[in-house]
Design a protein around this motif. Structure first.
Motif, mmCIF file in Angstrom:
data_model
loop_
_atom_site.group_PDB
_atom_site.id
_atom_site.type_symbol
_atom_site.label_atom_id
_atom_site.label_comp_id
_atom_site.label_asym_id
_atom_site.label_seq_id
_atom_site.Cartn_x
_atom_site.Cartn_y
_atom_site.Cartn_z
ATOM 1 N N LEU A 285 0.836 -1.198 0.000
ATOM 2 C CA LEU A 285 0.000 0.000 0.000
ATOM 3 C C LEU A 285 0.871 1.249 0.000
ATOM 4 O O LEU A 285 0.617 2.202 -0.750
ATOM 5 C CB LEU A 285 -0.936 -0.001 1.213
ATOM 6 C CG LEU A 285 -1.813 1.242 1.372
ATOM 7 C CD1 LEU A 285 -2.759 1.402 0.195
ATOM 8 C CD2 LEU A 285 -2.610 1.172 2.672
ATOM 9 N N SER B 5 -1.752 -1.086 -7.688
ATOM 10 C CA SER B 5 -2.997 -0.842 -6.952
ATOM 11 C C SER B 5 -4.082 -1.825 -7.343
ATOM 12 O O SER B 5 -4.820 -2.336 -6.486
ATOM 13 C CB SER B 5 -3.475 0.598 -7.204
ATOM 14 O OG SER B 5 -2.536 1.535 -6.732
ATOM 15 N N HIS C 19 -3.499 -5.373 -5.891
ATOM 16 C CA HIS C 19 -3.717 -5.542 -4.455
ATOM 17 C C HIS C 19 -5.044 -4.972 -3.974
ATOM 18 O O HIS C 19 -5.318 -4.983 -2.774
ATOM 19 C CB HIS C 19 -2.562 -4.905 -3.677
ATOM 20 C CG HIS C 19 -1.246 -5.604 -3.882
ATOM 21 N ND1 HIS C 19 -0.894 -6.759 -3.197
ATOM 22 C CD2 HIS C 19 -0.213 -5.344 -4.724
ATOM 23 C CE1 HIS C 19 0.302 -7.147 -3.584
ATOM 24 N NE2 HIS C 19 0.741 -6.315 -4.507
ATOM 25 N N PHE D 156 -6.135 -1.780 -4.079
ATOM 26 C CA PHE D 156 -6.012 -0.474 -3.428
ATOM 27 C C PHE D 156 -6.825 0.544 -4.229
ATOM 28 O O PHE D 156 -6.293 1.250 -5.102
ATOM 29 C CB PHE D 156 -4.552 -0.034 -3.339
ATOM 30 C CG PHE D 156 -3.659 -0.994 -2.594
ATOM 31 C CD1 PHE D 156 -4.137 -1.726 -1.513
ATOM 32 C CD2 PHE D 156 -2.330 -1.166 -2.972
ATOM 33 C CE1 PHE D 156 -3.308 -2.602 -0.818
ATOM 34 C CE2 PHE D 156 -1.495 -2.030 -2.288
ATOM 35 C CZ PHE D 156 -1.990 -2.754 -1.209
ATOM 36 N N THR D 157 -8.118 0.626 -3.940
ATOM 37 C CA THR D 157 -9.028 1.408 -4.770
ATOM 38 C C THR D 157 -8.702 2.892 -4.754
ATOM 39 O O THR D 157 -8.705 3.555 -5.796
ATOM 40 C CB THR D 157 -10.485 1.194 -4.303
ATOM 41 O OG1 THR D 157 -10.727 -0.210 -4.193
ATOM 42 C CG2 THR D 157 -11.466 1.780 -5.298
ATOM 43 N N ARG D 158 -8.421 3.443 -3.591
ATOM 44 C CA ARG D 158 -8.145 4.882 -3.512
ATOM 45 C C ARG D 158 -6.853 5.238 -4.234
ATOM 46 O O ARG D 158 -6.778 6.255 -4.929
ATOM 47 C CB ARG D 158 -8.055 5.324 -2.048
ATOM 48 C CG ARG D 158 -9.393 5.391 -1.345
ATOM 49 C CD ARG D 158 -9.244 5.962 0.049
ATOM 50 N NE ARG D 158 -10.500 5.950 0.781
ATOM 51 C CZ ARG D 158 -10.634 6.354 2.024
ATOM 52 N NH1 ARG D 158 -9.583 6.791 2.677
ATOM 53 N NH2 ARG D 158 -11.804 6.325 2.622
ATOM 54 N N GLU D 159 -5.819 4.435 -4.044
ATOM 55 C CA GLU D 159 -4.545 4.708 -4.696
ATOM 56 C C GLU D 159 -4.678 4.565 -6.213
ATOM 57 O O GLU D 159 -4.067 5.317 -6.977
ATOM 58 C CB GLU D 159 -3.459 3.763 -4.162
ATOM 59 C CG GLU D 159 -2.985 4.094 -2.759
ATOM 60 C CD GLU D 159 -4.071 3.922 -1.701
ATOM 61 O OE1 GLU D 159 -4.927 3.017 -1.858
ATOM 62 O OE2 GLU D 159 -4.087 4.701 -0.734
ATOM 63 N N ASN D 160 -5.493 3.598 -6.646
ATOM 64 C CA ASN D 160 -5.761 3.432 -8.064
ATOM 65 C C ASN D 160 -6.452 4.671 -8.622
ATOM 66 O O ASN D 160 -6.097 5.174 -9.693
ATOM 67 C CB ASN D 160 -6.634 2.191 -8.285
ATOM 68 C CG ASN D 160 -6.764 1.823 -9.747
ATOM 69 O OD1 ASN D 160 -5.849 2.029 -10.535
ATOM 70 N ND2 ASN D 160 -7.902 1.268 -10.124
ATOM 71 N N SER E 150 -14.575 3.512 -3.888
ATOM 72 C CA SER E 150 -13.829 3.520 -2.623
ATOM 73 C C SER E 150 -14.700 3.951 -1.446
ATOM 74 O O SER E 150 -14.343 3.718 -0.292
ATOM 75 C CB SER E 150 -12.615 4.446 -2.736
ATOM 76 O OG SER E 150 -13.010 5.798 -2.623
#
Length: 225
Positions: free
Chosen positions: A143, A176, A179, A181-185, A219
């Motif tokens: 993350l 992202s 793994h 990682f919706t917000r980082e994507n 997200s």
């Protein structure tokens, strides 16, 4: 999901009150402040986190102080008051360095990079972000790798290097998505939209803007939506 978060921390606060546990009362107060922040209620966020920080300092609660100082710094960063945010990150880092069990302060340092980018101190931002990436890779903290890649892309954009920014962001999207990682994507997709818009490729800009909007809504982060 700020509503779900609030409900959980209200239960923690009620239980802490029943048990007479002051530590978890102020910790819950701060987290309820974060829920308010994500709902756009900045005054409640400031009041809760500031009050909780004062209590944590009285109790010598290092972990809470690191977290709450970082929270207050984030609020200032979101308001683009970067120079005012840095002292909070400095103090949080100082306490973390003096508290071996605290570990590497990923969140604090990530937010410091954001502030440094805002202040156009790009060389300092790059050095710190490289350190975050190295530590994240060493500890397999995927993350934080994704977050640091998005920051690296921001530094590249600030330097006017769109090609490097695009390469970094494509890597961030892949990591992202792999793994979940919706917000980082969403952040990477949004930055890609900006890069393509600035370079005149409006078709790709619209494509990534649409993806970013969908990812952000997925997200549950209403602040970013």
């Amino acid at each position: 999901d700020s509503r779900g978060m609030r409900e959980d921390w209200q239960q923690v606060a009620a239980l802490a009150s029943d048990l007479g546990n002051a530590k978890w009362q102020y910790r819950a107060l701060a987290q309820l402040g974060i829920a308010a922040f994500y709902d756009g209620d900045l005054e409640t966020a400031r009041k809760n986190v500031g009050g909780a920080l004062a209590e944590a300092a009285k109790k010598g609660d290092a972990g809470a102080q690191i977290r709450f100082m970082t929270m207050l710094g984030i609020g200032l960063v979101e308001s683009k008051l970067y120079d005012q945010a840095l002292p909070y990150f400095d103090n949080a880092s100082r306490i973390a360095a003096a508290t071996p069990d605290a570990g590497y302060p990923f969140n604090t340092n990530e937010q410091r990079v954001t502030a440094l980018i805002g202040l156009r101190q790009l060389d300092a931002a790059q050095r710190l972000d490289d350190d975050i990436l190295a530590r994240a890779d060493q500890e397999k903290r995927f993350l934080h790798q994704a977050f640091a890649l998005n920051l690296a892309a921001g530094i590249a954009k600030a330097r006017g290097n769109r090609t490097a920014a695009t390469t970094i962001l494509e890597k961030a999207v892949m990591l992202s998505q792999a793994h979940g990682f919706t917000r980082e994507n969403a952040d990477a997709q949004s930055q890609l939209s900006d890069v393509f818009r600035e370079s005149g490729d409006l078709e790709k800009a619209e494509h990534f803007a649409t993806l970013a909007a969908a990812s952000t809504q997925a997200s549950g982060d209403m602040w970013s939506v």
